[in-house]
Design an enzyme around this catalytic site. Structure first.
Site, PDB file in Angstrom:
ATOM      1  N   THR A 103       0.855  -1.196   0.000  1.00  0.00           N
ATOM      2  CA  THR A 103       0.000   0.000   0.000  1.00  0.00           C
ATOM      3  C   THR A 103       0.889   1.244   0.000  1.00  0.00           C
ATOM      4  O   THR A 103       1.263   1.717  -1.065  1.00  0.00           O
ATOM      5  CB  THR A 103      -0.950   0.026   1.215  1.00  0.00           C
ATOM      6  OG1 THR A 103      -0.195  -0.153   2.411  1.00  0.00           O
ATOM      7  CG2 THR A 103      -1.996  -1.060   1.111  1.00  0.00           C
ATOM      8  N   THR A 155      -1.121  -2.005  10.143  1.00  0.00           N
ATOM      9  CA  THR A 155      -1.353  -3.060   9.120  1.00  0.00           C
ATOM     10  C   THR A 155      -0.035  -3.584   8.639  1.00  0.00           C
ATOM     11  O   THR A 155       0.663  -3.002   7.825  1.00  0.00           O
ATOM     12  CB  THR A 155      -2.233  -2.689   7.934  1.00  0.00           C
ATOM     13  OG1 THR A 155      -3.529  -2.425   8.427  1.00  0.00           O
ATOM     14  CG2 THR A 155      -2.417  -3.877   6.994  1.00  0.00           C
ATOM     15  N   THR A 215      -6.822   6.612   5.257  1.00  0.00           N
ATOM     16  CA  THR A 215      -6.686   5.211   5.665  1.00  0.00           C
ATOM     17  C   THR A 215      -8.011   4.489   5.483  1.00  0.00           C
ATOM     18  O   THR A 215      -8.993   4.908   6.057  1.00  0.00           O
ATOM     19  CB  THR A 215      -6.255   5.099   7.129  1.00  0.00           C
ATOM     20  OG1 THR A 215      -5.014   5.752   7.268  1.00  0.00           O
ATOM     21  CG2 THR A 215      -6.087   3.642   7.525  1.00  0.00           C
TER      22      THR A 215
END
Lengths: 410, 410
Positions: free
Chosen positions: A151, A196, A410
């Site tokens: 990401t 994450t 996010t």
């Protein structure tokens, strides 16, 4: 996304990989990854302890209990977190589509997601992507899969180790993504994790699920659970270990003599991945390796290390390159740990800057400054209150962190 | 330093004030303040719970136990924290010099310091400054004293209230400094606080020390202990309450009927000062008023509110003006509080953005965005797990915060 031009080829006996683009990310990169063992593999996993668990975490928790998995399906661009029943159905569907395509039981497939929270997955896109990835599976697909997991990562993160178990050499390959929402506190299936962070540890070793759990439990506290980037523990953190037995060693069990060597190699792979996550921390310009020793107990040692690793004042001082440690001493003081401030010693690298509670940095300013200006440096506190110690890796807090996270959703 | 051009004159019967420049601050502003009652006053105080206590905190803790004080001596530019025995001697000396100049017992004088940690006070400068301040004491010196307390403050902070106790009107005047290292957890003399926050609450009411302690204990949790700027709890936080009795009311005791009205007025002054500290938080562009309700107990409610108030991801989202609350839900999830994520409601101002665990902001995006772009807005979470609630005020995390704190040395 900067991805190294020269990629070390990574292959692992009996594993195939793929990464494809399905249109989940604005960056238009690959966003679906599939990792598949040719045969059902022994497996163990650890997940976030956040009370808000993403849908794939809920599904994964149930599936890994059997100790057997064959494939992992990952999407980036969407965390499938805080998405209710619809999200759960979407997570199961990712796995079902893959299972059908691969001709295996869907309960052997575990899902992972990373990206935005609170938004439903575009299920049709994901289904098409998973099908395409399953078709593209190849022993050479490792780097495509890694790219599909990323990401906000600036570089891809992997590590490999080979270790001899008696006469058999086994290989351990680790792959991870993570740069923000990083403060893992993972536990084994019924245990706890932050950030994450997604990491998959694959091996051709033969091992029982219990042996893998033991290795994972030993490795976690010294790797992913020992890093803090921003201090925000994600809803999606997941580490999965899969062992497919292709190396042909006598299967490892919790009582095997060789388990220690195997567990050490797993820990080494996980430590290297964890360090890469901190190096790639959002906006990070520095890696700070914090050791607290001489604590009353391990909990106190961890409290002091984490208090410093989370303190915005300490982290901006690291960014600014200030060798004065008043903010470090202050953060240790409010951590909740019990120690006598008049006995505290603090070192930047090997330069002592606080001796028995007195700041002496003025005497060594140039050397201390040289340390804190490095891209990596160690910070050591000795509390002189006992024998326990803890180590945490953290990053600094930079302008780029704020710039990025005030614009990124996010 | 921006100081309002039009200063409301503040006077309080039987109190004199002064602020002078002694050369402790790079900014070359006033750096020594003295506050003095004409007669010994009843007093109570609360101090930081940081294990590393600044020298003036250690001295103050001992002196306030008698319940009587007459003067407060403050310096800015140097925290006199982490300075060992030498620091303790310097803190006592500040008081002794003032006592001698004022012709009072030095045990009636309490010291406060704020500024850099780990550096010895330049004692001669301080002595000269304290003497000069004592000579300059005047009923009109309020704003000079306020200026002498300031460090990174952008504006001076004061509040006044008048309350009728039976037939007598009494006045309460509060003065405070603080912008960074703000996360007070203060306790009464033997109790706990965070942040370099210094606050002095002065009144002409007649009250016993026990009555003042009661009022302070009621006011603290709803004022200074309910704010978080950066989450770093200072070594120097101090709140002192002094009542000199000049109003001539029947002295307040813990059992007085009028104590509630007096305590309310003290709390109101402290709440207003606390809010100013958040508004002036280092780099702050927004004030976020967080309420958590429906928690299992007050501890859980506070955990959720503080987790959000400390989260760099939430604070950068507030700065960026993003109405999506995935990061808020995530921070609630890892706070340690027990609740069912599927029951959670979240409101930005009066706009509901999460209903029963589902993000619905897309339906109200424009209204939600209008709220989060305000300079002040409320964020409310209902956990639906019980009846307890908590409220915390916090600021956003801006580029200016990082710019400032990577250059400024604490």
């Amino acid at each position: 996304m900067k991805i190294g031009v020269r990629r070390t080829p990574v292959r692992l006996s009996g594993f195939r990989f793929a990464g494809v683009r399905s249109g989940l990310k604005e960056s238009r990169g690959r966003d679906i990854a599939v990792i598949c063992s040719d045969v059902p593999a022994a497996a163990a996993a650890a997940f976030t302890t956040n009370r808000v668990q993403a849908a794939p975490v809920m599904v994964g928790l149930g599936r890994v209990r059997t100790g057997r998995l064959q494939a992992i399906v990952v999407n980036s661009g969407n965390a499938n977190a805080y998405t209710g029943r619809q999200g759960l159905a979407a997570a199961r569907e990712m796995c079902a589509v893959a299972a059908k395509q691969l001709g295996i039981n869907e309960r052997l497939v575990i899902p992972s997601s990373t990206g935005r929270i609170g938004v439903q997955l575009p299920r049709n896109r994901v289904k098409r992507g998973v099908r395409a990835a399953c078709k593209a599976l190849s022993p050479e697909g490792f780097h495509d899969a890694l790219e599909g997991m990323m990401t906000t990562d600036a570089f891809s993160k992997f590590a490999t180790e080979t270790v001899a178990l008696g006469r058999t050499a086994v290989t351990i390959v680790g792959m991870a993504k993570g740069a923000g929402m990083i403060a893992p506190r993972m536990t084994l299936a019924n245990t706890a994790a932050h950030a994450t962070l997604l990491a998959y540890i694959l091996t051709d070793a033969a091992a029982s699920a219990m042996a893998l759990r033991r290795a994972l439990a030993l490795a976690l506290p010294q790797s992913f659970n020992a890093i803090i980037v921003d201090g925000d523990t994600s809803t999606n953190d997941t580490v999965v270990v899969m062992a497919n037995g292709r190396a042909g060693n006598p299967p490892l069990t919790p009582s095997s003599r060789n388990l220690a060597a195997f567990a050490d190699a797993v820990a080494e792979v996980m430590r290297r991945l964890a360090r890469m996550v901190v190096k790639d921390g959002e906006g990070a310009t520095k890696l700070i390796d914090i050791t607290v020793r001489g604590a009353r107990n391990r909990r106190d040692a961890a409290r002091v290390a984490e208090s410093i690793a989370r303190s915005p004042l300490c982290k901006t001082a690291f960014f600014g390159g200030d060798p004065y440690t008043g903010r470090v001493v202050c953060a240790a003081g409010y951590s909740g740990a019990v120690f006598d401030p008049e006995k505290l010693d603090v070192y930047l690298g090997d330069v002592q800057v606080v001796r028995r509670g007195r700041e002496i940095v003025a005497q060594v300013e140039r050397r201390a400054e040289a340390v804190i200006r490095r891209a990596e440096f160690s910070l050591t506190l000795d509390l002189h209150a006992g024998n326990a110690r803890a180590r945490r890796l953290t990053s600094d807090l930079s302008l780029e962190y704020v710039r990025f996270n005030s614009a990124y959703r996010t």
